[in-house]
Every structure is written in structure tokens, then in C-alpha cells.
Enzyme design. Structure first.
Site, PDB file in Angstrom:
ATOM      1  CG  HIS A  83     -48.649 -24.816  -6.123  1.00 50.85           C
ATOM      2  ND1 HIS A  83     -49.001 -23.780  -5.452  1.00 50.85           N
ATOM      3  CD2 HIS A  83     -49.521 -25.142  -6.924  1.00 50.85           C
ATOM      4  CE1 HIS A  83     -50.369 -23.246  -5.948  1.00 50.85           C
ATOM      5  NE2 HIS A  83     -50.663 -24.171  -6.801  1.00 50.85           N
ATOM      6  CG  MET A  98     -51.324 -14.923 -13.631  1.00 49.00           C
ATOM      7  SD  MET A  98     -51.927 -13.027 -13.740  1.00 49.00           S
ATOM      8  CE  MET A  98     -51.906 -13.066 -15.797  1.00 49.00           C
ATOM      9  CB  SER A  99     -54.581 -19.252 -10.411  1.00 47.42           C
ATOM     10  OG  SER A  99     -55.014 -18.444  -9.351  1.00 47.42           O
ATOM     11  CB  ILE A 136     -36.070 -14.602 -14.318  1.00 44.74           C
ATOM     12  CG1 ILE A 136     -34.655 -15.061 -14.973  1.00 44.74           C
ATOM     13  CG2 ILE A 136     -37.286 -15.055 -14.600  1.00 44.74           C
ATOM     14  CD1 ILE A 136     -34.484 -16.907 -14.543  1.00 44.74           C
ATOM     15  CB  THR A 137     -39.266 -10.181 -15.473  1.00 46.77           C
ATOM     16  OG1 THR A 137     -38.563  -9.177 -14.978  1.00 46.77           O
ATOM     17  CG2 THR A 137     -40.786  -9.531 -15.168  1.00 46.77           C
ATOM     18  CG  MET A 138     -42.471 -16.456 -14.110  1.00 44.39           C
ATOM     19  SD  MET A 138     -41.712 -17.968 -13.437  1.00 44.39           S
ATOM     20  CE  MET A 138     -41.767 -17.821 -11.596  1.00 44.39           C
ATOM     21  CG  HIS A 183     -37.704  -8.862 -10.095  1.00 36.92           C
ATOM     22  ND1 HIS A 183     -36.985  -7.734 -10.341  1.00 36.92           N
ATOM     23  CD2 HIS A 183     -38.030  -9.423 -11.527  1.00 36.92           C
ATOM     24  CE1 HIS A 183     -36.928  -7.480 -11.636  1.00 36.92           C
ATOM     25  NE2 HIS A 183     -37.498  -8.561 -12.358  1.00 36.92           N
ATOM     26  CD  GLU A 184     -42.258 -12.220  -6.191  1.00 33.91           C
ATOM     27  OE1 GLU A 184     -43.195 -12.787  -6.463  1.00 33.91           O
ATOM     28  OE2 GLU A 184     -41.789 -11.280  -6.660  1.00 33.91           O
TER      29      GLU A 184
END
Length: 332
Positions: free
Chosen positions: A44, A173-174, A168-170, A305-306
Site C-alpha cells: 500500500h 486486516m482486510s 504499539i499493538t495493532m 509489533h513487527e
């Protein structure tokens, strides 16, 4: 090949200026595309840029348009994007949701007539960096068959939830097993998908990204569950924004533009003190990551986290760009 952040941004900026985009807008847009790519979201960022320029050339994106507020109802606002540049407008809308949350504890901005926002995770991350929970989603053109169908009638409708933990945790996702952007990334790399991502022409599950890109029979995340989530996210975004649904975007427009989006920010610190918040989040993360591993060579991952690691690696080593994608951008 490897490029620096500055080279990437300059390449984007050159193309935007050549299309008549004013210098300030071009710089801000190029910055967002480059930051997305630097964060490791090539699908993206750099890979999506030629498609963005195609829509700009076709008039789907109006570069000098500005989003306009339509309705205010306490912590909820409704805006019209007026087909402005998608990533810049989305950033502005999450900023506005954060402002509303600072006043009310929660802020919700519903946006209609918008363009593709590129990396949706950017806006959740934006909220989490400021200490807010960030939630956002968008509808899209119909690019996925509902569960039990062959024809595309629902959108991938990506959903983002970002938590202000350290790091940050996030979840970004489609509602499909893989976005079309990730299908492209794997195809360009000559890789099969790690798990089934869609159906082949005979109706069998397949890991071949090129087959799914061609026949558009992408698999909903969790089968019927992802299909159902796609539908309700579309309904909520359509109603709150008074905007276009997946059906309207697909049937009434010549391409994917005029979509509906939702941006939510929640100020956690109005409900819990900072030290308690951090301790609770750390306990959750520790409990998960100390589980016995199924594979000793594979760490247990926490969502998002990655990106902290990928960003550091790309800043240190340079940003990897597919040769064919870079050639496309140089030719624009």
C-alpha cells in the site's frame, strides 16, 4: 534493489508535481507514501503508487479538493471528502476524531465520497502514538465473493484497531485472507501464499496468488465470518456517513472512488491512569508471549509489533523495492 527514504520520497514528489499537484500537497502525499513503504507495507506504499497516479490521471482523485464538514452531533461528525487525496484526508479525519475524543472521551468521524486511503494502519497508529485507541475502517469496490457465491459482491473492507501499548499493538486486516496488495507482493516475489487465499478456476482452494488475482475469487477471512464482517462494516460506514455502499461504488462508478470510511478515537486516560494502563497491557502481552511454542524456532507474535522492527531495519539498511515496480515509477 535498495533505495533510501529520501530517494523514494523524491520519486513520488516528482511524479505528483508533473501531474499539476501543488508543491505543499505533493510533498505531504509523497511523505505518506514513503513512510508507508519505509514501515514495510510495500503493498500500500510503493507498489500502490502507480495505481494511485492512474486514478489521478483519470480524474477519480481531485488533488485540490478539501474535505468539508457536513454534520456535528456531539462526539460524532459527518464529513464529505469531495474525492480529495485519500491518505491526506484520512490523516486529517483521524486527527479530528482525536480532537473530539479529547473533549468527549470518544470521537467518531464518518467520511463519505472518499478515495482509497492506502495503508489504513497509518491512521490507527497515528491515534495510538498519541495515547488513544484508534479504530477505523473503509468500504471498497466489490472485489470478493460473499460466502457461497462465485461473483464479487462484497468489499475487502479493511478494519484497523490500534492500542497504545509499548510497542504499539495493532491489527490491520482486510476481511479477506489476504489483500490484493499482498497477493501482488507474493506474486512478484515468486512465492506461494503461506495458507490458502482463494479458489482456483475449478473451485479448489489455492495458495497461488496469481490465480486469485486473475479470477478474483479471493477467500473471506474465516470463511463465512469474514464475509459477514465485510457486510456489516459496509452497512455501518454507509449509514453513518450517508455515503455510498459497496453496491453503489461498484455499480455507479467507473472505478474505486467515492467510498465511505469511519475513524474512531478513544481517550483511554479518561478511564484509567497511565501506570495502571501500562501494567495491564504488559500483563496481557507477557501472558500471550510466554505460552509454550508450537515451533521453537517461531516466536509468538503480537499484532503490529513487527512494524517497529521493520522500520528500524529499513532505516538502517535501506528500503527494498521490486525492480519492476521501481521501473514503473521512473516511467511515470
Amino acid at each position: 534493489m535498495k533505495v533510501t527514504f529520501e530517494q523514494l520520497k523524491a520519486a513520488f514528489n516528482r511524479v505528483l508535481i508533473s501531474r499539476g499537484v501543488d508543491s505543499e500537497t505533493a510533498d505531504a502525499c509523497a511523505e505518506m507514501f514513503a513512510r508507508t513503504t519505509e514501515s514495510g507495507v510495500y503493498s500500500h506504499g510503493v507498489n500502490r503508487f502507480p495505481r494511485f497516479i492512474q486514478q489521478l490521471d483519470n480524474g477519480d482523485i481531485i488533488p485540490d479538493a478539501e474535505a468539508k464538514r457536513i454534520t456535528t452531533l456531539g462526539a460524532i461528525e459527518q464529513w464529505d471528502a469531495q474525492r480529495s487525496i485519500g491518505n491526506l484526508t484520512a490523516k486529517k479525519m483521524m486527527d479530528r476524531a482525536i480532537e473530539l475524543a479529547a473533549d468527549h472521551g470518544i470521537g467518531l468521524v464518518a467520511l463519505r465520497n472518499a478515495n482509497h486511503w492506502m495503508r489504513g494502519g497509518s491512521y490507527g497508529w497515528q491515534a495510538a502514538e498519541k495515547g488513544y485507541i484508534g479504530i477505523c475502517w473503509t468500504n471498497s469496490i466489490a472485489v470478493m465473493p460473499p460466502w457461497g457465491a462465485k461473483e464479487c459482491r462484497i468489499g475487502t473492507n479493511p478494519l484497523i484497531v490500534a492500542i497504545p501499548s509499548t510497542p504499539i499493538t495493532m491489527v490491520d486486516m482486510s476481511m479477506s485472507m489476504f489483500s490484493y496488495g499482498m497477493l501482488e507482493v507474493n506474486r512478484l516475489a515468486g512465492r506461494q501464499l503461506p495458507v490458502d487465499g482463494g479458489f482456483d478456476d475449478e473451485g479448489n482452494l489455492t495458495k497461488e496468488p496469481g490465480v486469485i488475482e486473475k479470477n478474483r475469487r479471493i477467500l473471506p477471512m474465516g470463511y463465512w465470518k469474514g464475509s459477514g464482517m465485510s457486510i456489516v462494516l459496509d452497512m455501518i460506514a454507509t449509514l453513518l456517513s450517508d455515503g455510498a455502499s459497496v453496491a453503489e461504488v461498484t455499480q455507479d462508478n467507473s472505478d474505486e472512488y467515492g467510498v465511505s470510511q469511519i475513524f474512531i478515537a478513544i481517550e483511554v486516560d479518561k478511564l484509567i491512569d497511565g501506570a495502571t494502563r501500562d501494567a495491564k497491557l504488559q500483563r496481557i502481552m507477557d501472558y500471550i508471549t510466554t505460552a509454550e511454542r508450537a515451533d521453537e524456532n517461531q516466536a509468538i507474535r503480537l499484532p503490529g509489533h513487527e512494524f517497529t522492527t521493520l522500520l528500524a531495519e529499513n532505516r538502517r539498511n535501506g528500503i527494498t523495492v521490486d525492480d519492476s515496480v521501481w521501473a514503473k515509477i521512473q516511467a511515470l
